[in-house]
Scaffold this motif. Structure first.
Motif, short mmCIF file in Angstrom:
data_model
loop_
_atom_site.label_atom_id
_atom_site.label_comp_id
_atom_site.label_asym_id
_atom_site.label_seq_id
_atom_site.Cartn_x
_atom_site.Cartn_y
_atom_site.Cartn_z
N GLN A 1 0.70 -1.17 -0.06
CA GLN A 1 0.08 -0.08 0.01
C GLN A 1 0.76 1.12 -0.13
N PHE A 2 1.87 1.18 0.75
CA PHE A 2 2.77 2.31 0.84
C PHE A 2 3.53 2.64 -0.56
N VAL A 3 3.96 1.63 -1.13
CA VAL A 3 4.65 1.73 -2.53
C VAL A 3 3.58 2.24 -3.53
N LEU A 4 2.33 1.46 -3.47
CA LEU A 4 1.56 2.01 -4.42
C LEU A 4 0.83 3.26 -4.38
N LYS A 5 0.95 3.73 -2.96
CA LYS A 5 0.29 5.12 -2.78
C LYS A 5 1.58 6.28 -3.28
N GLY A 6 2.63 5.81 -3.05
CA GLY A 6 3.73 6.85 -3.52
C GLY A 6 3.70 6.73 -5.01
N LEU A 7 3.69 5.67 -5.74
CA LEU A 7 3.68 5.70 -7.01
C LEU A 7 2.38 6.42 -7.59
N ALA A 8 1.24 6.50 -7.00
CA ALA A 8 -0.05 7.07 -7.39
C ALA A 8 0.42 8.45 -7.18
N VAL A 9 0.99 9.17 -6.42
CA VAL A 9 1.22 10.44 -6.26
C VAL A 9 2.06 11.07 -7.44
N PHE A 10 3.11 10.37 -7.61
CA PHE A 10 4.11 10.50 -8.80
C PHE A 10 3.49 10.50 -10.02
N VAL A 11 2.57 9.43 -10.40
CA VAL A 11 1.93 9.46 -11.66
C VAL A 11 1.03 10.40 -11.59
N SER A 12 0.14 10.79 -10.51
CA SER A 12 -0.71 11.99 -10.58
C SER A 12 -0.02 13.32 -10.93
N ILE A 13 1.12 13.44 -10.37
CA ILE A 13 1.72 14.84 -10.75
C ILE A 13 2.24 14.85 -12.25
N ILE A 14 2.58 13.93 -12.63
CA ILE A 14 2.94 13.84 -14.18
C ILE A 14 1.78 13.93 -15.07
N CYS A 15 0.63 13.39 -14.61
CA CYS A 15 -0.55 13.51 -15.47
C CYS A 15 -1.54 14.76 -15.34
N ARG A 16 -1.02 15.26 -14.09
CA ARG A 16 -1.96 16.49 -13.65
C ARG A 16 -3.26 16.04 -13.47
N LYS A 17 -3.64 14.88 -13.02
CA LYS A 17 -4.95 14.34 -12.63
C LYS A 17 -4.62 13.32 -11.54
N ARG A 18 -5.62 13.11 -10.94
CA ARG A 18 -5.54 12.24 -9.50
C ARG A 18 -5.73 10.66 -10.07
N ILE A 19 -4.65 9.99 -9.84
CA ILE A 19 -4.69 8.71 -10.40
C ILE A 19 -4.51 7.80 -8.93
N THR A 20 -5.65 6.92 -8.58
CA THR A 20 -5.33 6.06 -7.53
C THR A 20 -4.78 4.87 -7.64
N ASP A 21 -4.82 4.08 -8.84
CA ASP A 21 -4.14 2.91 -8.88
C ASP A 21 -3.42 2.43 -10.36
N PRO A 22 -2.21 3.24 -10.14
CA PRO A 22 -1.56 3.33 -11.51
C PRO A 22 -0.70 1.97 -12.10
N THR A 23 -0.86 0.70 -11.22
CA THR A 23 -0.34 -0.52 -11.55
C THR A 23 -1.82 -1.43 -12.02
N SER A 24 -2.69 -0.96 -11.93
CA SER A 24 -3.96 -1.79 -12.12
C SER A 24 -3.68 -2.24 -13.74
N GLY A 25 -3.90 -3.20 -14.24
CA GLY A 25 -4.10 -3.73 -15.51
C GLY A 25 -5.32 -4.15 -16.05
N PHE A 26 -6.41 -3.65 -15.19
CA PHE A 26 -7.57 -4.01 -15.64
C PHE A 26 -8.14 -2.84 -16.57
N TRP A 27 -8.19 -2.83 -17.79
CA TRP A 27 -8.22 -1.80 -18.70
C TRP A 27 -9.63 -2.03 -19.78
N LEU A 28 -9.82 -0.88 -20.30
CA LEU A 28 -10.59 -0.83 -21.42
C LEU A 28 -9.89 0.30 -22.30
N VAL A 29 -9.50 0.00 -23.39
CA VAL A 29 -8.81 0.90 -24.36
C VAL A 29 -9.42 1.08 -25.56
#
Length: 202
Positions: free
Chosen positions: A138-166
């Motif tokens: 949880q600690f690692v995922l939350k840290g990664l989520a903050v980092f990716v959110s900054i890059i994307c300028r949008k709140r991302i809660t689960d950057p490692t989820s592979g459950f996608w619709l593209v």
């Protein structure tokens, strides 16, 4: 609503990257048939040493077999290329170990139909979630989520989820350029840099 779902699924490829998943595939593929009827199913066998390909073929899935184990990034990119060349408008990604319930994929479809976007991500967090990883994860995922959110300028809660619709426009991008290491988080950053949008669904 059901007619709209059927029309959507007729234009959709369900992609399942799999490595030594002969035990989990029969149940998973049965759930896909039950909950995502009419969608084409493709299993990318990432150089498995077991009967993954045979099990997938017996269940009626299309099988793309890689000559050796290349990892999840190249396996998923193979599926993106297949979907693009096959003319599909959408791709739903489910992991071969069964961690992504096909019934939940309908929530991703509903979100895409309501607000078309490049990518809909099934997040393990948010309203109604019962997911609880260990504290370190949880600690690692939350840290990664903050980092990716900054890059994307949008709140991302689960950057490692592979459950996608593209959607297809993003498929074109990912078919050409898709990360090999930490593919989900890097791909989210990539799509935002290319001007695509995404939404998360719990």
């Amino acid at each position: 609503m059901e007619a709209d779902l059927q029309t959507f699924l007729a234009r959709t490829l369900v992609l399942i990257p799999a490595y030594n998943e002969e035990a989990s595939l029969p149940g998973l593929l049965a759930e896909v048939r039950a909950h995502l009827p009419g969608a084409t199913v493709a299993v990318v066998d990432d150089g498995s040493a077991d009967a993954t390909s045979a099990v997938a073929h017996a269940a009626g899935a299309r099988v793309l077999r890689l000559p050796c184990n290349l990892g999840v990034g190249p396996a998923v990119q193979t599926g993106f290329k297949y979907a693009l060349e096959g003319g599909y408008d959408y791709l739903i990604r489910l992991d071969g170990d069964g961690q992504h319930p096909p019934a939940e994929a309908r929530k991703l479809v509903a979100a895409m139909q309501a607000h078309p976007t490049g990518l809909v991500v099934g997040t393990r967090y948010g309203s109604g979630s019962t997911y609880h990883g260990n504290w370190l994860r949880q600690f690692v995922l939350k840290g990664l989520a903050v980092f990716v959110s900054i890059i994307c300028r949008k709140r991302i809660t689960d950057p490692t989820s592979g459950f996608w619709l593209v959607a297809r426009p993003l498929l074109r991008c990912f078919a050409l350029h898709y990360p090999s290491d930490y593919p989900e988080a890097e791909a989210i950053a990539l799509l935002r840099r290319q001007g695509f949008s995404l939404e998360e669904v719990p």
